[in-house]
Design an enzyme around this catalytic site. Structure first.
Site, PDB file in Angstrom:
ATOM      1  N   PRO B 256      41.403 -11.460 -32.382  1.00 20.51           N
ATOM      2  CA  PRO B 256      42.476 -10.304 -31.764  1.00 20.51           C
ATOM      3  C   PRO B 256      43.103 -11.230 -31.360  1.00 20.51           C
ATOM      4  O   PRO B 256      42.840 -11.601 -30.198  1.00 20.51           O
ATOM      5  CB  PRO B 256      40.777  -9.410 -31.446  1.00 20.51           C
ATOM      6  CG  PRO B 256      40.057 -10.216 -32.024  1.00 20.51           C
ATOM      7  CD  PRO B 256      40.271 -12.147 -31.836  1.00 20.51           C
ATOM      8  N   ASP B 431      43.791 -15.773 -28.204  1.00 18.14           N
ATOM      9  CA  ASP B 431      42.613 -15.123 -28.904  1.00 18.14           C
ATOM     10  C   ASP B 431      41.685 -14.234 -27.782  1.00 18.14           C
ATOM     11  O   ASP B 431      41.429 -14.799 -26.582  1.00 18.14           O
ATOM     12  CB  ASP B 431      41.918 -15.995 -29.812  1.00 18.14           C
ATOM     13  CG  ASP B 431      40.705 -15.824 -29.772  1.00 18.14           C
ATOM     14  OD1 ASP B 431      40.006 -14.967 -29.961  1.00 18.14           O
ATOM     15  OD2 ASP B 431      39.818 -16.791 -31.338  1.00 18.14           O
ATOM     16  N   HIS B 432      41.985 -12.857 -28.209  1.00 18.62           N
ATOM     17  CA  HIS B 432      41.161 -12.641 -26.872  1.00 18.62           C
ATOM     18  C   HIS B 432      40.062 -12.531 -26.554  1.00 18.62           C
ATOM     19  O   HIS B 432      39.270 -12.075 -25.920  1.00 18.62           O
ATOM     20  CB  HIS B 432      42.447 -10.781 -27.121  1.00 18.62           C
ATOM     21  CG  HIS B 432      42.199 -10.051 -26.242  1.00 18.62           C
ATOM     22  ND1 HIS B 432      41.182 -10.538 -24.608  1.00 18.62           N
ATOM     23  CD2 HIS B 432      42.942  -9.227 -25.321  1.00 18.62           C
ATOM     24  CE1 HIS B 432      41.760  -9.846 -23.890  1.00 18.62           C
ATOM     25  NE2 HIS B 432      42.972  -8.430 -24.179  1.00 18.62           N
ATOM     26  N   ARG B 433      39.215 -12.934 -27.637  1.00 14.49           N
ATOM     27  CA  ARG B 433      38.078 -13.385 -27.719  1.00 14.49           C
ATOM     28  C   ARG B 433      38.055 -13.757 -26.290  1.00 14.49           C
ATOM     29  O   ARG B 433      36.916 -14.344 -25.577  1.00 14.49           O
ATOM     30  CB  ARG B 433      37.028 -13.752 -28.898  1.00 14.49           C
ATOM     31  CG  ARG B 433      37.216 -12.579 -29.754  1.00 14.49           C
ATOM     32  CD  ARG B 433      36.881 -12.711 -31.303  1.00 14.49           C
ATOM     33  NE  ARG B 433      37.656 -14.078 -32.033  1.00 14.49           N
ATOM     34  CZ  ARG B 433      37.373 -15.104 -32.730  1.00 14.49           C
ATOM     35  NH1 ARG B 433      36.359 -14.921 -33.417  1.00 14.49           N
ATOM     36  NH2 ARG B 433      37.761 -15.937 -33.037  1.00 14.49           N
ATOM     37  N   ILE B 435      40.476 -15.865 -23.820  1.00 13.93           N
ATOM     38  CA  ILE B 435      40.911 -15.252 -22.613  1.00 13.93           C
ATOM     39  C   ILE B 435      41.586 -13.738 -22.815  1.00 13.93           C
ATOM     40  O   ILE B 435      41.838 -12.958 -23.481  1.00 13.93           O
ATOM     41  CB  ILE B 435      42.407 -16.170 -22.724  1.00 13.93           C
ATOM     42  CG1 ILE B 435      42.147 -17.927 -23.663  1.00 13.93           C
ATOM     43  CG2 ILE B 435      43.415 -16.004 -21.974  1.00 13.93           C
ATOM     44  CD1 ILE B 435      43.338 -18.505 -24.566  1.00 13.93           C
TER      45      ILE B 435
END
Lengths: 468, 463
Positions: B256, B431-433, B435
């Site tokens: 994501p 990668d929002h998972r 960071i």
């Protein structure tokens, strides 16, 4: 003005199939089933192509007659004595023609029933989306197609031996319409066509000589299978001359004078009543307008991919024009693939095995990998062989010859290829092809119950020898 | 004495490659280490060096052929040895494995110098299905054809699966060659094909380059027949393009992504750079990418979460104690990302030199697979081409990538008047998972601040 008239008569055709042999009509039928509107073009009155009109079917009819003659003669050993057969060649030819008519007429009826538009004539591509058909009735029809399948087949190769085809010098087509049975026949070419037709004439009373340029009959087939055949042909034929070249043919009043050269270079001349030229077949790719449509060739055949697409968008090619092996059943399968792809279905010509049958006596049949190919590819294999004389059924048929050979992968035990020689080998090869397609291992064959007493037991018995 | 030349081990996991070009011909004299042919593998283009100085006597492959590691591709006679002119096929083969077939023990017909060639062509060219069949000696072995659009497969190379299973795979767009069969003898069942698709959809790494006609992720819907609307051309995808497609689709489907934009005032840094370059030889020229490398490496030490990978299966974040930064390089064959090692430990002068050399090596396609491996972060600088902003895609399993656009002179309000300042647009995709948004913004702001005031680089303690 010509142009204006042509433009006025251009008709639309969503799918045109050019050639109505086993490949072409299979493609046409499948395409109709998948919802396409199909136009089928062929010079014959009915579909069937070489296979039905002048190939597989008529030759098998004659071969069956030949088998009856041989069986009657061999029945002596069982204490059955028949008088020598009296041959009415016109009636035999008529019987054969009747079979061809029944089959091709049946296909013609199916074409009508499936509402396929059948154009009798020869088609020629005139552009990437256009073709012209020279109709047998005289006119020319112009078609604008969305997709086309090229299935024009092949014809006999006629090398320049210094003489043209005639009453005495014939190709396979001529040999299947015999006005009479010649006293002596020379067959040029020791491939399956020459050997099948040579067997027919030998049984009908001709003294047959076969000449083959290469050192072995049936080049490409495994030698152990061919030697089973050769042993019997040596008795049926007057002579089999391998590694021998034909230098020239000269037609004379009393026959055809043939000049031969053996492998030592020694020349000799012989006189034959008739000569059959059966040195191979070449694809019908001329006068098709391939260049106009942008269809490329490779090694003399039309270049196709696994989906049988040519290099021209929307144009497919199947059967003999796409390469070896030139076999009707391969063409039919390709035809189904091309039709499915044309209808937007996923399909590909990717068989694991293609069976080949030589309908001599004994028959030779093989499928999948041959031992010869494995050796050329340096591919490790294991083989098992069973001579048919060890099968009860063989002796009850009055025979003592025949061979079953399995070729398997030594690591995975998968069946890679099967070779058969013997009476009815062509009927037995089906089980082997299915085994390869289904990725059977030799144990699967060994553990499958085979009816006793039949020749099919050979496959089971051969597999069982791997347990040893 | 004729010596065989085999494809050497290239890199871990590389088992085959495609010959993209021959650099020598039969009869050529070659020096030791001279390039004989170029091979495109999953990871890079590799040059095959000559093991000796001497003459090439036989070439067994052609451009486009697929070759395996260890396969004999050429033969030659080293200098000083007797020029044994006998065909290489007569050279003793390695002893056959014990599983050799009865037939292999039969003596070869003496008049078959083509034997080896046939074997080589047959293994190389799946396409020559036609050659594998035989009819009355008129079918010579065909030479290897250029791969068709969907290569026809020789019957013996079709994987062990029933016709119905193969059709099932075709309908799903699965390349049956890539499916592992669970049945006896490696037989592929319908269930194996289903499992394969499930894994591909789940993005499992071992599903690899999965999809038949378009590798790159979770399958392709059937294409319409484009020829209905006009002429088209089809061109085989290069290995590089297939890998890019696969990597990008994997990253797109799994990470994501958020892109954070910022601008750095590089007026002073650019002034220094131009000054420095006036005196520097070409190989030492300092580029903005080199400066960004150095500053990003420092930022990665301050924000270790950005220098990490996610291991969701283990439920862990993997922090790397090294900083290897990939630099996207535009080449005629497509994007390649060579990796500069230990960027945090190298000075700007070293980095500049190394980056210049690597970029040249990449464009000349002289990278080894190892040059492309091990990156922990990536910089993609499109400033040379232009643009104001773009959203790079995270190069999984890394968790962030820095996109650089073109610096522009802009009027900046200093409280009293507009000043002309050179401003560099930077886009950080992450990668929002792994960071959080605030951390991503802080990381990029740190880079901008350090570009504006490089003294920041000296504020942190060495670890």
């Amino acid at each position: 003005m010509t142009k204006a008239r042509q433009e006025a008569t251009i008709e639309k055709a969503p799918l045109v199939v050019i050639g109505a042999g086993p490949g072409g009509y299979a493609a046409a039928f499948r395409a109709v089933e998948l919802g396409l509107a199909v136009t089928l073009v062929d010079p014959e009155a009915n579909p069937g192509g070489v296979c039905l009109h002048r190939g597989c079917i008529p030759s098998k009819a004659f071969l069956h007659a030949a088998k009856l003659v041989r069986d009657a003669a061999e029945a002596k050993a069982m204490g059955l004595h028949f008088a020598a057969p009296r041959l009415d060649i016109d009636a035999l030819r008529g019987w054969k023609d009747g079979i061809v008519e029944t089959l091709t007429g049946g296909l013609g009826g199916k074409v009508k029933q499936k509402q396929i538009r059948y154009l009798r004539g020869r088609a020629r591509l005139s552009g990437p989306r256009e073709l012209a058909v020279d109709l047998t009735e005289g006119k020319t029809a112009a078609l604008a197609f969305d997709q086309a399948i090229l299935a024009t087949g092949s014809r006999p190769v006629l090398p320049a031996f210094g003489a043209d085809l005639s009453e005495r010098i014939v190709d396979s087509t001529g040999a299947l319409h015999p006005p009479s049975v010649p006293g002596t026949l020379l067959v040029i070419g020791g491939g399956y066509i020459g050997l099948e037709l040579g067997s027919v004439y030998a049984a009908l009373g001709s003294r047959v000589t076969v000449v083959e340029m290469l050192p072995q009959l049936m080049t490409g087939a495994d030698r152990d299978l061919v030697s089973q055949l050769k042993r019997r042909l040596d008795r049926q034929f007057e002579a089999i001359l391998t590694a021998t070249k034909v230098l020239g043919l000269k037609e004379q009043k009393n026959g055809v004078k043939v000049t031969l050269q053996d492998k030592q270079g020694g020349q000799s001349s012989k006189l034959f009543d008739r000569v059959l030229v059966a040195v191979g077949r070449r694809p019908n790719i001329e006068n098709l307008g391939l260049e106009a449509a942008g269809v490329a060739l490779t090694d003399g055949f039309i270049k196709v991919d696994a989906e049988r697409r040519t290099t021209a968008p929307g144009i497919y090619a199947i059967g003999d024009v796409t390469g070896q092996p030139m076999l009707a059943h391969k063409a039919a399968h390709e035809g189904q693939v091309a039709a499915a792809v044309a209808a937007g279905r996923p399909a590909a010509f990717e068989p694991r095995a293609i069976p080949a049958v030589c309908f001599t006596d004994p028959e030779i049949a093989w499928t999948g990998l041959t031992e010869t190919e494995a050796r050329d590819q340096k591919r490790p294999i294991k083989t098992a062989k069973i001579p048919w004389r060890s099968l009860g059924r063989t002796l009850t048929l009055g025979r003592d010859d025949g061979l079953t050979k399995l070729i398997v992968d030594p690591d995975t035990d998968l069946v890679l290829g099967v070779g058969l020689a013997g009476p009815g080998a062509g009927e037995l090869i089906g089980e082997a092809t299915l085994a390869i397609e289904m990725a059977a291992r030799w144990q699967d064959l060994a553990f499958t119950i085979h009816a006793h007493p039949t020749l099919s037991e050979g496959i089971m018995e051969a597999a069982a020898t791997f347990f040893a | 004495m004729t010596q065989e030349i085999r494809v050497p081990e290239v890199s871990d996991g590389v088992t085959k490659g495609q010959v993209i070009g021959l650099s020598v011909a039969v009869g050529d004299r070659v020096e030791v280490d001279q390039t004989l042919l170029e091979l495109e593998t999953d990871k890079a283009v590799v040059a095959l060096p000559s093991p000796f100085t001497g003459e090439i006597t036989e070439i067994l492959v052609a451009a486009g052929d697929e070759v395996a590691i260890g396969q004999v591709v050429m033969a030659g006679v080293p200098e000083g040895e007797s020029a044994d002119r006998a065909p290489a096929a007569a050279a003793p083969e390695k002893p056959e494995p014990p599983s050799a077939t009865p037939s292999a023990r039969q003596p070869e017909p003496p008049s078959e110098p083509a034997g080896r060639k046939t074997a080589a062509t047959a293994t190389a060219a799946k396409a020559s299905a036609a050659a594998a069949t035989a009819d009355a000696g008129q079918a010579e072995a065909h030479p290897a054809l250029p791969p068709p659009r969907t290569a026809a497969t020789a019957p013996q190379d079709v994987p062990p699966a029933s016709p119905l299973v193969r059709r099932f795979a075709r309908e799903l767009g699965v390349d049956i060659h890539a499916v592992r069969g669970s049945g006896p003898g490696g037989r592929i069942s319908e269930q194996d094909v289903r499992e394969f698709v499930k894994q591909a959809l789940a993005g499992r790494a071992d599903a690899g380059a999965v999809v038949a006609h378009a590798s790159g992720g979770a399958g392709q819907r059937p294409l319409p027949d484009f020829t209905k609307w006009g002429d088209i051309e089809r061109e085989p995808l290069s290995q590089v393009r297939k890998i890019i497609a696969d990597n990008m689709a994997y990253a797109w489907a799994t990470a994501p992504r958020v892109t954070q934009d910022d601008k750095a005032d590089i007026t002073a840094v650019e002034g220094f750079r131009l000054d420095f370059n006036r005196k520097a030889p070409a190989a030492d020229k300092l580029t903005m990418t080199a400066i960004l490398l150095k500053i990003t490496a420092a930022a990665l030490r301050v924000f270790p979460a950005v220098n990490s990978s996610l291991d969701l299966a283990a439920g862990e974040l993997i922090r790397k104690r090294y900083v290897h930064i990939g630099v996207a390089v535009d080449t005629p064959a497509g994007l390649l990302v060579p990796v500069i090692r230990d960027v945090d430990r190298k000075g700007l002068a070293t980095l500049a030199r190394e980056l210049n050399a690597t970029a040249a090596k990449t464009r000349e396609r002289r990278l080894t697979p190892a040059d492309l491996e091990g990156g922990t972060f990536t910089i993609s600088n499109l400033g040379g081409i232009g643009g104001t902003h773009f959203t790079p895609i995270v190069y999984a399993p890394q968790v962030a990538i820095l996109g650089v656009s073109r610096a522009e002179m802009e009027p900046v309000w200093d409280g009293r008047e507009f000043q002309p300042r050179l401003r560099l647009p930077l886009s950080l995709s992450y990668d929002h998972r792994a960071i959080d948004g605030a951390d991503g913004a802080r990381f990029l702001r740190w880079i901008c601040a350090a570009l504006e005031q490089p003294l920041l680089l000296m504020m942190e303690d060495e670890q």
